[in-house]
Design a protein around this motif. Sequence first.
Motif, PDB file in Angstrom:
ATOM      1  N   UNK A 188      52.503  37.735  43.210  1.00  0.00           N
ATOM      2  CA  UNK A 188      51.464  38.396  43.753  1.00  0.00           C
ATOM      3  C   UNK A 188      49.994  38.433  43.037  1.00  0.00           C
ATOM      4  N   UNK A 189      50.266  38.182  41.787  1.00  0.00           N
ATOM      5  CA  UNK A 189      48.721  37.988  41.060  1.00  0.00           C
ATOM      6  C   UNK A 189      48.088  36.784  41.263  1.00  0.00           C
ATOM      7  N   UNK A 190      49.161  35.508  41.270  1.00  0.00           N
ATOM      8  CA  UNK A 190      48.734  34.142  41.774  1.00  0.00           C
ATOM      9  C   UNK A 190      48.150  34.174  43.171  1.00  0.00           C
ATOM     10  N   UNK A 191      48.805  34.868  44.216  1.00  0.00           N
ATOM     11  CA  UNK A 191      48.176  35.070  45.565  1.00  0.00           C
ATOM     12  C   UNK A 191      47.030  35.522  45.554  1.00  0.00           C
ATOM     13  N   UNK A 192      46.498  36.478  44.620  1.00  0.00           N
ATOM     14  CA  UNK A 192      45.285  37.208  44.597  1.00  0.00           C
ATOM     15  C   UNK A 192      44.332  36.131  44.135  1.00  0.00           C
ATOM     16  N   UNK A 193      44.819  35.425  43.186  1.00  0.00           N
ATOM     17  CA  UNK A 193      43.843  34.578  42.507  1.00  0.00           C
ATOM     18  C   UNK A 193      43.491  33.323  43.620  1.00  0.00           C
ATOM     19  N   UNK A 194      44.319  32.899  44.467  1.00  0.00           N
ATOM     20  CA  UNK A 194      43.994  31.916  45.450  1.00  0.00           C
ATOM     21  C   UNK A 194      43.545  32.401  46.614  1.00  0.00           C
ATOM     22  N   UNK A 230      39.186  37.675  30.754  1.00  0.00           N
ATOM     23  CA  UNK A 230      39.833  36.999  31.845  1.00  0.00           C
ATOM     24  C   UNK A 230      41.205  37.492  32.147  1.00  0.00           C
ATOM     25  N   UNK A 231      41.759  37.269  33.511  1.00  0.00           N
ATOM     26  CA  UNK A 231      43.316  37.210  33.885  1.00  0.00           C
ATOM     27  C   UNK A 231      43.950  36.114  33.841  1.00  0.00           C
ATOM     28  N   UNK A 232      45.225  36.400  33.502  1.00  0.00           N
ATOM     29  CA  UNK A 232      46.425  35.273  33.455  1.00  0.00           C
ATOM     30  C   UNK A 232      47.751  35.972  33.889  1.00  0.00           C
ATOM     31  N   UNK A 233      48.336  35.240  34.257  1.00  0.00           N
ATOM     32  CA  UNK A 233      49.650  35.589  34.904  1.00  0.00           C
ATOM     33  C   UNK A 233      50.623  35.318  33.538  1.00  0.00           C
ATOM     34  N   UNK A 291      48.376  36.965  22.219  1.00  0.00           N
ATOM     35  CA  UNK A 291      47.899  36.379  21.013  1.00  0.00           C
ATOM     36  C   UNK A 291      46.544  35.643  21.407  1.00  0.00           C
ATOM     37  N   UNK A 292      46.829  34.650  22.460  1.00  0.00           N
ATOM     38  CA  UNK A 292      45.837  33.764  22.761  1.00  0.00           C
ATOM     39  C   UNK A 292      44.681  34.557  23.733  1.00  0.00           C
ATOM     40  N   UNK A 293      45.154  35.659  24.445  1.00  0.00           N
ATOM     41  CA  UNK A 293      44.033  36.581  25.363  1.00  0.00           C
ATOM     42  C   UNK A 293      43.159  37.280  24.194  1.00  0.00           C
ATOM     43  N   UNK A 351      41.710  33.018  34.144  1.00  0.00           N
ATOM     44  CA  UNK A 351      41.411  31.949  33.465  1.00  0.00           C
ATOM     45  C   UNK A 351      41.683  30.673  34.196  1.00  0.00           C
ATOM     46  N   UNK A 352      40.855  29.904  33.952  1.00  0.00           N
ATOM     47  CA  UNK A 352      41.132  28.568  34.759  1.00  0.00           C
ATOM     48  C   UNK A 352      42.334  27.772  34.165  1.00  0.00           C
TER      49      UNK A 352
END
Length: 249
Positions: free
Chosen positions: A26-32, A162-165, A176-178, A248-249
């Motif tokens: 769902x999150x990826x679909x929102x991004x795309x 920024x958003x990541x899955x 930790x990265x975020x 996030x790209x």
Amino acid sequence: MGRSTEQTASSEAKIAGSPTTFAQDLLVACKRGDATNRYRAALAEATDADLSQVREDRRTGLAFWLNCYNAGTQLLLAERPSLYESPLRFVRFFSAPAVTVGGASLPLDRIENGILRGGRSKYGLGYVPKIYVTTFERRYRLDECDPRIHFALNCGAESCPAIRAYEPDRVDEQLDVATGSYLDSTVEYDEDAGVVLVPRVFLWFRGDFGDGSEIREFLRAYDTIPDSATPKIRYRSWDWTRADGKFVE
């Protein structure tokens, strides 16, 4: 059967997978900018048994609810933008149904404060328990609040991270990265003045981070102030300018 009928039937067909996968998709679909209906329907129709891992495993719960929250934000911004632009944003936007999981219609406030923060109110600097907690929140809330969620949740504002899955088996590493990335871009340490300027979430949710010494220890863990430094803490203002699609790209 005509082509359009076939496409409709295909889009409405149930999809295989777990709720965790549905939330990521769902999150990826929102991004795309892809269609989201089948993932939203799959989450809405998930049974209590389907959601057992979300309840019982901390990493699965963290990843799942982070993805649900961030997807819910993007859906609200796309479908009900006036709620965000309203002077009553803090009531209307954060209390509006954002995503349905297991038959429960969930606003962003309920996901963040009722579940991810373990039933704490967003008022009182994060120290106060929520007064009204639903049965669903009690069943799915995390036992402990991980303060790193504040550097992963995106509510649509320019100041948000920024958003990541998020993925259950990598969620701690990803958090930790975020966290490190967000602190690197927002924390300003002035050695001469003995002051560190930090994101406002440290003030809004102070109960999640602890007192000044604990906040400084948190900053040291991410190399944003030197180990020996004990600066005074000051808080940045928050830019509420609407910022859709901050992935996030």
